[in-house]
Design a protein around this motif. Sequence first.
Motif, PDB file in Angstrom:
ATOM      1  N   ARG A  78      66.101 -34.714 -92.426  1.00 31.65           N
ATOM      2  CA  ARG A  78      67.338 -34.927 -93.189  1.00 31.65           C
ATOM      3  C   ARG A  78      68.474 -35.391 -92.279  1.00 31.65           C
ATOM      4  O   ARG A  78      69.406 -36.048 -92.738  1.00 31.65           O
ATOM      5  N   GLY A  79      68.413 -35.036 -90.998  1.00 32.04           N
ATOM      6  CA  GLY A  79      69.448 -35.474 -90.063  1.00 32.04           C
ATOM      7  C   GLY A  79      69.220 -36.861 -89.499  1.00 32.04           C
ATOM      8  O   GLY A  79      70.045 -37.355 -88.727  1.00 32.04           O
ATOM      9  N   ARG A  80      68.104 -37.475 -89.856  1.00 34.66           N
ATOM     10  CA  ARG A  80      67.802 -38.818 -89.334  1.00 34.66           C
ATOM     11  C   ARG A  80      68.740 -39.847 -89.965  1.00 34.66           C
ATOM     12  O   ARG A  80      68.932 -39.870 -91.181  1.00 34.66           O
ATOM     13  N   ARG A  81      69.300 -40.697 -89.140  1.00 37.32           N
ATOM     14  CA  ARG A  81      70.182 -41.755 -89.610  1.00 37.32           C
ATOM     15  C   ARG A  81      69.612 -43.103 -89.174  1.00 37.32           C
ATOM     16  O   ARG A  81      69.165 -43.258 -88.032  1.00 37.32           O
ATOM     17  N   GLN A  82      69.653 -44.064 -90.080  1.00 35.34           N
ATOM     18  CA  GLN A  82      69.111 -45.397 -89.815  1.00 35.34           C
ATOM     19  C   GLN A  82      70.259 -46.345 -89.494  1.00 35.34           C
ATOM     20  O   GLN A  82      71.212 -46.478 -90.275  1.00 35.34           O
ATOM     21  N   TYR A  83      70.149 -46.995 -88.340  1.00 32.11           N
ATOM     22  CA  TYR A  83      71.210 -47.885 -87.873  1.00 32.11           C
ATOM     23  C   TYR A  83      70.818 -49.357 -87.974  1.00 32.11           C
ATOM     24  O   TYR A  83      71.554 -50.227 -87.494  1.00 32.11           O
ATOM     25  N   GLY A  84      69.682 -49.625 -88.609  1.00 31.98           N
ATOM     26  CA  GLY A  84      69.290 -51.028 -88.794  1.00 31.98           C
ATOM     27  C   GLY A  84      70.310 -51.820 -89.615  1.00 31.98           C
ATOM     28  O   GLY A  84      70.751 -52.917 -89.194  1.00 31.98           O
ATOM     29  N   PRO A  85      70.744 -51.308 -90.799  1.00 34.04           N
ATOM     30  CA  PRO A  85      71.760 -52.048 -91.563  1.00 34.04           C
ATOM     31  C   PRO A  85      73.073 -52.211 -90.806  1.00 34.04           C
ATOM     32  O   PRO A  85      73.745 -53.254 -90.915  1.00 34.04           O
ATOM     33  N   LEU A  86      73.446 -51.188 -90.006  1.00 31.60           N
ATOM     34  CA  LEU A  86      74.668 -51.301 -89.207  1.00 31.60           C
ATOM     35  C   LEU A  86      74.576 -52.459 -88.221  1.00 31.60           C
ATOM     36  O   LEU A  86      75.520 -53.257 -88.079  1.00 31.60           O
ATOM     37  N   LEU A  87      73.441 -52.574 -87.539  1.00 26.54           N
ATOM     38  CA  LEU A  87      73.273 -53.657 -86.571  1.00 26.54           C
ATOM     39  C   LEU A  87      73.233 -55.017 -87.273  1.00 26.54           C
ATOM     40  O   LEU A  87      73.713 -56.026 -86.723  1.00 26.54           O
ATOM     41  N   ALA A  88      72.683 -55.038 -88.498  1.00 25.60           N
ATOM     42  CA  ALA A  88      72.654 -56.305 -89.244  1.00 25.60           C
ATOM     43  C   ALA A  88      74.070 -56.731 -89.629  1.00 25.60           C
ATOM     44  O   ALA A  88      74.448 -57.920 -89.471  1.00 25.60           O
ATOM     45  N   TYR A  89      74.881 -55.784 -90.136  1.00 25.58           N
ATOM     46  CA  TYR A  89      76.275 -56.107 -90.445  1.00 25.58           C
ATOM     47  C   TYR A  89      77.045 -56.499 -89.180  1.00 25.58           C
ATOM     48  O   TYR A  89      77.902 -57.392 -89.208  1.00 25.58           O
ATOM     49  N   LEU A  90      76.739 -55.830 -88.070  1.00 28.55           N
ATOM     50  CA  LEU A  90      77.433 -56.129 -86.823  1.00 28.55           C
ATOM     51  C   LEU A  90      77.100 -57.532 -86.330  1.00 28.55           C
ATOM     52  O   LEU A  90      77.978 -58.249 -85.809  1.00 28.55           O
ATOM     53  N   ALA A  91      75.864 -57.955 -86.519  1.00 29.12           N
ATOM     54  CA  ALA A  91      75.484 -59.315 -86.106  1.00 29.12           C
ATOM     55  C   ALA A  91      76.218 -60.365 -86.933  1.00 29.12           C
ATOM     56  O   ALA A  91      76.613 -61.423 -86.417  1.00 29.12           O
ATOM     57  N   GLU A  92      76.437 -60.082 -88.235  1.00 25.92           N
ATOM     58  CA  GLU A  92      77.162 -61.030 -89.074  1.00 25.92           C
ATOM     59  C   GLU A  92      78.653 -61.048 -88.746  1.00 25.92           C
ATOM     60  O   GLU A  92      79.319 -62.083 -88.875  1.00 25.92           O
ATOM     61  N   ALA A  93      79.189 -59.863 -88.330  1.00 25.74           N
ATOM     62  CA  ALA A  93      80.628 -59.776 -88.073  1.00 25.74           C
ATOM     63  C   ALA A  93      81.004 -60.173 -86.660  1.00 25.74           C
ATOM     64  O   ALA A  93      82.208 -60.272 -86.360  1.00 25.74           O
ATOM     65  N   MET A  94      80.059 -60.435 -85.811  1.00 26.71           N
ATOM     66  CA  MET A  94      80.366 -60.726 -84.407  1.00 26.71           C
ATOM     67  C   MET A  94      81.000 -62.123 -84.275  1.00 26.71           C
ATOM     68  O   MET A  94      80.433 -63.112 -84.755  1.00 26.71           O
ATOM     69  N   PRO A  95      82.168 -62.222 -83.655  1.00 29.55           N
ATOM     70  CA  PRO A  95      82.785 -63.547 -83.438  1.00 29.55           C
ATOM     71  C   PRO A  95      81.913 -64.419 -82.543  1.00 29.55           C
ATOM     72  O   PRO A  95      81.205 -63.931 -81.663  1.00 29.55           O
ATOM     73  N   THR A  96      81.997 -65.731 -82.758  1.00 25.44           N
ATOM     74  CA  THR A  96      81.135 -66.650 -82.002  1.00 25.44           C
ATOM     75  C   THR A  96      81.604 -66.818 -80.563  1.00 25.44           C
ATOM     76  O   THR A  96      80.801 -67.130 -79.681  1.00 25.44           O
ATOM     77  N   ASN A  97      82.898 -66.610 -80.335  1.00 20.79           N
ATOM     78  CA  ASN A  97      83.418 -66.803 -78.982  1.00 20.79           C
ATOM     79  C   ASN A  97      83.469 -65.477 -78.215  1.00 20.79           C
ATOM     80  O   ASN A  97      84.421 -65.191 -77.505  1.00 20.79           O
ATOM     81  N   MET A  98      82.451 -64.672 -78.404  1.00 23.87           N
ATOM     82  CA  MET A  98      82.359 -63.375 -77.727  1.00 23.87           C
ATOM     83  C   MET A  98      80.916 -63.170 -77.282  1.00 23.87           C
ATOM     84  O   MET A  98      79.974 -63.530 -77.985  1.00 23.87           O
ATOM     85  N   GLN A  99      80.754 -62.614 -76.117  1.00 26.49           N
ATOM     86  CA  GLN A  99      79.417 -62.334 -75.572  1.00 26.49           C
ATOM     87  C   GLN A  99      79.231 -60.827 -75.444  1.00 26.49           C
ATOM     88  O   GLN A  99      80.012 -60.147 -74.771  1.00 26.49           O
ATOM     89  N   LEU A 100      78.197 -60.335 -76.103  1.00 21.55           N
ATOM     90  CA  LEU A 100      77.869 -58.907 -75.996  1.00 21.55           C
ATOM     91  C   LEU A 100      76.957 -58.688 -74.795  1.00 21.55           C
ATOM     92  O   LEU A 100      76.027 -59.462 -74.554  1.00 21.55           O
ATOM     93  N   THR A 101      77.261 -57.659 -74.069  1.00 24.51           N
ATOM     94  CA  THR A 101      76.390 -57.290 -72.941  1.00 24.51           C
ATOM     95  C   THR A 101      75.540 -56.061 -73.242  1.00 24.51           C
ATOM     96  O   THR A 101      74.471 -55.901 -72.657  1.00 24.51           O
ATOM     97  N   ALA A 102      75.997 -55.195 -74.133  1.00 24.26           N
ATOM     98  CA  ALA A 102      75.214 -53.995 -74.474  1.00 24.26           C
ATOM     99  C   ALA A 102      75.755 -53.376 -75.759  1.00 24.26           C
ATOM    100  O   ALA A 102      76.965 -53.388 -76.006  1.00 24.26           O
ATOM    101  N   ILE A 103      74.836 -52.886 -76.567  1.00 27.16           N
ATOM    102  CA  ILE A 103      75.148 -52.043 -77.733  1.00 27.16           C
ATOM    103  C   ILE A 103      74.277 -50.807 -77.588  1.00 27.16           C
ATOM    104  O   ILE A 103      73.047 -50.878 -77.693  1.00 27.16           O
ATOM    105  N   THR A 104      74.878 -49.697 -77.309  1.00 25.47           N
ATOM    106  CA  THR A 104      74.109 -48.478 -77.009  1.00 25.47           C
ATOM    107  C   THR A 104      74.586 -47.318 -77.878  1.00 25.47           C
ATOM    108  O   THR A 104      75.756 -47.252 -78.273  1.00 25.47           O
ATOM    109  N   ILE A 105      73.658 -46.452 -78.165  1.00 21.20           N
ATOM    110  CA  ILE A 105      73.951 -45.155 -78.788  1.00 21.20           C
ATOM    111  C   ILE A 105      73.596 -44.106 -77.750  1.00 21.20           C
ATOM    112  O   ILE A 105      72.410 -43.833 -77.527  1.00 21.20           O
TER     113      ILE A 105
END
Length: 229
Positions: free
Chosen positions: A96-123
């Motif tokens: 019950r405490g399990r949380r799924q972050y797949g949709p979060l990462l999908a929304y984050l990929a769509e919201a990421m500006p094109t003129n920005m470079q990600l180096t790490a996304i960590t939990i």
Amino acid sequence: MEAPNLHLNLLRDTEKMSSSPVRLRVMLPILALLLCVGCAIWWAILFMQMMLLRGQLASVRADLDGKKSAHAAILAEMAKVRDLQAELDQLKAYDRGRRQYGPLLAYLAEAMPTNMQLTAITIPEPPPQMLSNPKNPKVPPLLGPTNTTEAVSLRITGRTVKAAPVTALIETLAGDNFKEWLVIDKTGAAARQSPRVHSFRQEARAQDNGSRLLAFDVEYRCRERRFEK
């Protein structure tokens, strides 16, 4: 003239005896013998009763020993059931405490500006769970943590040419698409503030064209994991 025959009773009363006298010296042995026979019969009856009781006692003890073994086996099985049920409850709490972050990462990929470079996304991993008792290491460890919540954070690091894309990303992550996962609290204490900007500075190394990129490190507080049965 003939005189009548006279019969004189010169015996005393204490000397009178019946025609079949019973002597005391004869009665005493007979009474003693009868008493001995009665005692023997009484002791024989008691002995028989004692033997019967001993047999019943042995039977009851044997039955009790058998039931003790069965009772101990039942208690062991009940303890095993309790342990397995506790493990199952703990696994259900984790599920019950399990949380799924797949949709979060999908929304984050769509919201990421094109003129920005990600180096790490960590939990970041949570601190190790202290399940053993340091004062008494012989005690079996707990099946899980005693607290019912666990803090989770999301850390985003990257590089950009200017600060505007980072500001735009922060504003986008405060939208409704991310409220299911991220906690936005800009007015809280520094330790609980979300998002929390750890660093936002120019890199020491310059690019080929002589410009320097801005490195940013932003941490968001996610919804807590709740371990509820």
